[in-house]
Motif scaffolding. Structure first.
Motif, PDB file in Angstrom:
ATOM      1  N   GLY A  12       3.073  12.148   9.895  1.00 22.98           N
ATOM      2  CA  GLY A  12       2.246  10.977   9.621  1.00 22.98           C
ATOM      3  C   GLY A  12       2.663  10.349   8.305  1.00 22.98           C
ATOM      4  N   GLY A  13       3.074   9.082   8.369  1.00 20.59           N
ATOM      5  CA  GLY A  13       3.534   8.382   7.161  1.00 20.59           C
ATOM      6  C   GLY A  13       2.532   7.347   6.704  1.00 20.59           C
ATOM      7  N   ALA A  16      -1.666   8.987   2.954  1.00 18.76           N
ATOM      8  CA  ALA A  16      -1.480  10.350   2.442  1.00 18.76           C
ATOM      9  C   ALA A  16      -0.056  10.847   2.712  1.00 18.76           C
ATOM     10  CB  ALA A  16      -2.496  11.285   3.081  1.00 18.76           C
ATOM     11  N   GLY A  17       0.431  10.682   3.940  1.00 18.80           N
ATOM     12  CA  GLY A  17       1.731  11.245   4.306  1.00 18.80           C
ATOM     13  C   GLY A  17       2.885  10.595   3.556  1.00 18.80           C
ATOM     14  N   GLU A  35       6.821   9.709  11.700  1.00 19.61           N
ATOM     15  CA  GLU A  35       5.733   8.731  11.815  1.00 19.61           C
ATOM     16  C   GLU A  35       5.806   8.082  13.196  1.00 19.61           C
ATOM     17  OE1 GLU A  35       2.958   7.280  10.292  1.00 19.61           O
ATOM     18  OE2 GLU A  35       3.055   5.944  12.018  1.00 19.61           O
ATOM     19  N   GLY A  42       0.540   3.531   7.164  1.00 22.29           N
ATOM     20  CA  GLY A  42      -0.758   3.874   7.775  1.00 22.29           C
ATOM     21  C   GLY A  42      -1.660   2.669   7.885  1.00 22.29           C
ATOM     22  N   ASP A  53      -8.683   0.678  -2.099  1.00 23.33           N
ATOM     23  CA  ASP A  53      -9.864   1.133  -2.851  1.00 23.33           C
ATOM     24  C   ASP A  53      -9.743   2.586  -3.308  1.00 23.33           C
ATOM     25  OD1 ASP A  53     -11.216  -1.318  -2.665  1.00 23.33           O
ATOM     26  OD2 ASP A  53     -11.837  -0.860  -0.613  1.00 23.33           O
ATOM     27  N   ALA A 122       4.609  13.780  16.178  1.00 12.75           N
ATOM     28  CA  ALA A 122       4.373  15.226  16.259  1.00 12.75           C
ATOM     29  C   ALA A 122       3.459  15.458  17.449  1.00 12.75           C
ATOM     30  CB  ALA A 122       3.734  15.718  14.971  1.00 12.75           C
ATOM     31  N   GLY A 156      -4.173  11.950   9.786  1.00 10.70           N
ATOM     32  CA  GLY A 156      -5.510  11.345   9.757  1.00 10.70           C
ATOM     33  C   GLY A 156      -6.468  12.028  10.720  1.00 10.70           C
ATOM     34  N   VAL A 282      -8.934   3.575  12.779  1.00 18.10           N
ATOM     35  CA  VAL A 282      -9.755   4.763  13.071  1.00 18.10           C
ATOM     36  C   VAL A 282     -10.314   5.314  11.766  1.00 18.10           C
ATOM     37  CG1 VAL A 282      -9.718   7.089  14.049  1.00 18.10           C
ATOM     38  CG2 VAL A 282      -8.300   5.279  15.080  1.00 18.10           C
ATOM     39  N   GLY A 358      -5.539  13.489   3.112  1.00 19.19           N
ATOM     40  CA  GLY A 358      -6.034  12.216   3.653  1.00 19.19           C
ATOM     41  C   GLY A 358      -7.414  12.380   4.257  1.00 19.19           C
TER      42      GLY A 358
END
Ligand SMILES: Cc1cc2nc3c(=O)[nH]c(=O)nc-3n(C[C@H](O)[C@H](O)[C@H](O)COP(=O)(O)OP(=O)(O)OC[C@H]3O[C@@H](n4cnc5c(N)ncnc54)[C@H](O)[C@@H]3O)c2cc1C
Length: 421
Positions: A12-13, A16-17, A35, A42, A53, A122, A156, A282, A358
């Motif tokens: 996951g990019g 966080a990733g 990703e 993301g 934020d 993944a 996520g 999401v 994340g």
């Protein structure tokens, strides 16, 4: 099946990733980032959300997060490198395409230590004893097995943690999803938000719009272009069928809104729908039940943790599964001061070579409604990347690392939790 080997695999990019991959590579680990989209970023790029934020303390307006989140804003020219404060509490990315390009550039800067596979998902984890032995990745090459010393789950949805059998949780009432969209050729007028809201209330009462909020209308990208966040779709995005239904419902709701405004709101007569975001947004699915579960009481008390690796500062921002005309919530949640996020909340139980960063880290639903925001997720990702590289360097599992060492290393790199004066 093809096999790849690496020190750190980041799945996951997103916010966080992306930060995890950069941080692990900058700390000398060999990294592979996979990703599912054709770009990193993301929520910012897959949904088209420009809000950034979690950066500033609401009370003092001081920046409480440095490191990679601030570096992105520096390099986009939005915040000066030495800034202590920001002009507005809501920090905004000025161009989604520039953000996409910058993410590509920052990843490429770490080459050859860092490899990236876009359009790679993944899709499975094989466990031996208490370790993930291989992660399966689906791409145009078919299935590839990736062997890594450390895996960072930045999906996520805690996909990897769940497939590896680590304890995860899902709230009985998940926050709804939102499809973002942009409308062009709008003639900006006074009271536009109120008129748009009233049109949505009429659509809702006529049974054309199951749920909605706001609407949030923002003329950020161009004077005649409005960016809208207002759709609200209930469902569980970790269920493929429900995710598909949500994408379809989101698009239907966007069209309903657009048509209503075009017919009923002065200023929209000649408007056209530019686009919906590539993916529905999401807010919440699974979270790990980790070695520490961060709670809303911890956040309200601003409880200090020795192993703090990131700082949160956003309000408790839980979206209800209800229509809320005029705003996102019926009542705004508690606004905390800067608070600690402990390393143990990134560590799943049972699996020792996995770090989860994340919105799916270990927290109660209310606590995660604050920690989930963009910059906070990035800060957790940076901590996960640094921890992953430290674990590789010391030949230990991330679960065996002392969180105080991760914190210290982050501070040496001008990142990590806020230092209260
Ligand atoms: C509609 C909406 C509005 C929001 N509004 C705001 C706001 O105004 N301000 C704010 O700061 N925050 C906001 N947030 C919250 C915040 O943006 C997210 O919680 C944050 O992006 C979480 O970061 P993440 O890295 O955990 O997840 P994401 O940024 O979603 O990244 C997850 C990444 O993993 C990829 N992925 C998923 N599964 C796999 C897989 N199996 N294999 C490979 N890749 C995979 C995805 O494509 C994605 O790129 C909002 C969220 C939503 C959904």
């Amino acid at each position: 099946m093809n096999t790849l080997e690496t020190d750190v695999l980041v799945c996951g990019g997103g916010c966080a990733g992306l930060a995890a991959a950069l941080a692990a590579a900058r700390n000398h680990a060999r990294v592979l980032l996979v990703e599912r989209a054709g770009f990193a970023g993301g929520i910012v790029t897959t949904v088209g959300l420009p809000y950034f934020d979690g950066l500033v303390d609401k009370k003092t307006n001081k920046i409480v997060l440095r490191g990679i989140p601030l570096e992105f804003l520096n390099r986009l020219g939005i915040v000066a490198p030495d800034a202590e404060t920001v002009p507005k509490f809501h920090v905004l990315v000025d161009s989604i395409e520039r953000f996409k390009l910058l993410a590509d550039r920052m990843l490429a800067e770490q080459s050859p230590r860092l490899s990236v596979l876009y359009h790679a998902m993944a899709c499975g984890a094989e466990v031996v004893a208490d370790r993930i032995d291989r992660v399966l990745v689906a791409s145009k090459d078919g299935l590839t097995a990736v062997r890594a010393k450390v895996i960072v789950d930045g999906t996520g949805d805690a996909d990897i943690a769940c497939w590896a059998g680590a304890p995860v949780t899902k709230s009985p009432s998940l926050q709804p999803m939102t499809m973002h969209f942009r409308i062009g050729n709008v003639n900006r007028q006074p009271d536009l938000s109120a008129k748009c809201r009233d049109a949505l209330v009429r659509a809702h009462e006529a049974g054309e719009l199951p749920l909605f909020y706001g609407p949030g209308l923002m003329f950020h990208f161009a004077p005649d272009e409005v960016y809208v966040h207002a759709t609200r779709v209930a469902g569980d995005a970790s269920d493929p069928g429900q995710l598909t239904a949500a994408e379809m419902q989101g698009r239907r709701d966007v069209w309903t809104m657009f048509e209503r405004w075009k017919k009923e709101v002065p200023g929209f007569e000649d408007a056209y729908l530019i686009e919906t975001g590539p993916y529905i947004g999401v807010r919440e699915t699974r979270r790990i039940v980790g070695r520490y579960v961060l709670t809303e009481d911890d956040i309200k008390a601003e409880k200090p943790f020795d192993d703090a690796v990131a700082t949160g500062c956003w309000y408790l921002d839980l979206h209800p599964q209800a229509a809320t005309p005029g705003s996102a919530q019926k009542e705004k949640g508690h606004q905390p001061g800067p608070y600690d996020i402990p390393y143990r909340s990134l560590l799943p139980q049972q699996i020792t070579n996995l770090i989860v960063a994340g919105r799916c880290h270990s927290a109660t639903q209310w606590a995660a409604s604050s920690t989930r925001v963009t910059a906070t997720a990035m800060a957790m990702g940076q901590a996960a990347g640094v921890a992953g590289a430290l674990a590789v360097e010391r030949n230990v599992a991330p679960a065996e690392l002392d969180g105080r060492l991760v914190r210290q290393t982050l501070h040496q790199q001008h990142a990590g939790p806020y230092l209260r004066s």
